[in-house]
Enzyme design. Structure first.
Site, PDB file in Angstrom:
ATOM      1  N   SER A 135      -7.291 -13.376  -1.462  1.00  0.00           N
ATOM      2  CA  SER A 135      -8.173 -15.095  -1.796  1.00  0.00           C
ATOM      3  C   SER A 135      -8.806 -15.677  -2.122  1.00  0.00           C
ATOM      4  CB  SER A 135      -7.529 -15.354  -0.086  1.00  0.00           C
ATOM      5  OG  SER A 135      -8.736 -14.349   0.664  1.00  0.00           O
ATOM      6  N   SER A 136      -9.350 -14.324  -2.491  1.00  0.00           N
ATOM      7  CA  SER A 136     -10.892 -14.612  -3.734  1.00  0.00           C
ATOM      8  C   SER A 136     -10.080 -16.055  -4.459  1.00  0.00           C
ATOM      9  CB  SER A 136     -11.534 -13.391  -3.734  1.00  0.00           C
ATOM     10  OG  SER A 136     -11.043 -12.391  -4.794  1.00  0.00           O
TER      11      SER A 136
ATOM     12  N   THR B 254      -4.944  -8.783   1.655  1.00  0.00           N
ATOM     13  CA  THR B 254      -4.954  -6.918   2.209  1.00  0.00           C
ATOM     14  C   THR B 254      -3.743  -6.942   2.828  1.00  0.00           C
ATOM     15  OG1 THR B 254      -7.616  -7.003   2.395  1.00  0.00           O
ATOM     16  CG2 THR B 254      -6.201  -4.960   3.870  1.00  0.00           C
TER      17      THR B 254
ATOM     18  N   ASP C 160     -10.106 -13.545   3.322  1.00  0.00           N
ATOM     19  CA  ASP C 160     -11.901 -14.106   2.400  1.00  0.00           C
ATOM     20  C   ASP C 160     -11.664 -15.284   2.608  1.00  0.00           C
ATOM     21  OD1 ASP C 160     -12.907 -11.064   2.603  1.00  0.00           O
ATOM     22  OD2 ASP C 160     -11.926 -11.125   0.044  1.00  0.00           O
TER      23      ASP C 160
END
Ligand code: ASP
Length: 350
Positions: free
Chosen positions: A66-67, A21, A98
């Site tokens: 980051s997922s 983000t 995340d």
């Protein structure tokens, strides 16, 4: 990853921008957040140029949410840091929130004998937004990476996460809020620093004794593992099916309270036979804080008799990355079990 070089005699940092983000912008058509290049961050945090340091940048191209982080990226990051260790006074990794706790844990296991800071940070709101938390997180992460003790040695010789006023040991963190600026916590270990008007470090919490283990360590993470969360009503046959997954080598079992599980014989024999087939099963609590003490209740005691290992007060994030790391080494099942119960990088209270 691409890199640019900056030259100066000031303290020298390496900034690794993976995505998340912090560097995102809103797509004007769909309204969805999408990743932007690092220059966007620099543009929005001109203060970085005022810090008394120089820094080089490496970034994932394209930056990733980051997922989508994989063990392959942990290895890439860990290898890069290892190779460039002596060139830099510290490392700042910008990462999506995340899975930041997983990456911090994984890197802590990979980076043996670390003597300088590796600080991960990110934000809940993109840096271009008016109320962003990214700017403060980024600037303070830089300041922490630059901090020195009076004898000139780095203040934080560990992998740590800085987020909204607090610096935590990386492998003790978990993301606990999808909404609050204070998104991370370290329920079983005190913070390493608090950033108010001044940054106050907690010397007694910083650093850990690393065991000396004569072994040829490889940069790897075995992905033949699962995290299984117990719940009332979990079908024993389904569990048995999962534990018979071809290739399965490790399980992090999230149990109730201080490490408790059902005592019915089908459940216990399913677990016991899995351990006998060579699967390493680690017991961590599904509670937010506290530790597994299998001897406390009969329900935990019988589980320990199946060969399940107690994971103490490790977070699931630390337990699973540690298990993946150990299983990737050429170690016996007995040795993996022993090391799971030893503090390798301060991830476990013993
Ligand atoms: N989905 C984002 C990520 O983890 C969320 C964030 O950065 O806060 O990459």
């Amino acid at each position: 990853m691409t890199a640019t070089r900056d030259t100066a005699t000031l303290p020298h940092l390496k900034v690794i921008y993976t995505g998340g983000t912090i560097g995102m912008v809103q797509d004007t058509e769909t309204g969805a957040l999408k990743a932007f290049q690092f220059d966007y961050l620099r543009e929005h945090v001109p203060e970085l140029d005022q810090l008394h340091c120089t820094f080089d940048i490496a970034q994932c191209d394209p930056p990733i949410d980051s997922s989508a982080i994989t063990p392959a990226l942990w290895i890439k990051l860990g290898r890069m840091i290892q190779a460039e260790m002596k060139q830099y006074d510290g490392f700042v990794i910008l990462h999506g929130t995340d899975t930041m706790a997983y990456t911090a844990s994984a890197l802590s296991f990979m980076l043996r004998g670390l003597d300088r800071p590796v600080i991960l940070t990110g934000s809940q709101l993109p840096i271009g937004r008016l109320r962003t938390d990214g700017k403060e997180n980024l600037i303070t992460a830089f300041e922490i990476a630059l901090a020195r003790r009076t004898d000139g040695t780095p203040m934080i010789p560990e992998v740590a996460v800085y987020f909204e006023d607090y610096l935590y040991r990386g492998n003790r963190t978990l993301k606990y809020s999808a909404e609050h600026f204070e998104a991370f916590a370290s329920p079983n270990y005190p913070h390493l620093a608090f950033a108010g008007i001044d940054i106050k470090y907690s010397p007694s919490s910083i650093g850990f004794a690393e065991p000396t283990i004569a072994h040829e360590w490889v940069a790897g993470f075995d992905q033949q593992v699962v995290v299984l969360k117990l719940f009332p009503g979990l079908s024993a046959s389904l569990l048995d099916h999962i534990l018979h997954t071809p290739g399965l080598r490790g399980v992090v079992l999230e149990t109730f309270g201080s490490g408790n599980a059902p005592t019915d014989t089908t459940f216990l024999s399913t677990i016991r036979t899995a351990v006998e087939r060579g699967i390493t099963i680690v017991n961590v609590t599904q509670c937010y804080s506290g530790s597994v003490v299998m001897a406390r209740y009969e329900t935990g005691n019988v589980l320990s008799q199946t060969g399940v290992i107690g994971g103490g007060d490790m977070t699931t994030e630390a337990a699973v990355t540690k298990l993946m790391y150990l299983l990737a080494q050429d170690l016996s099942q007995e040795m993996v079990s022993r090391l799971m119960q030893v503090s390798l990088r301060g991830e476990l209270t013993v």
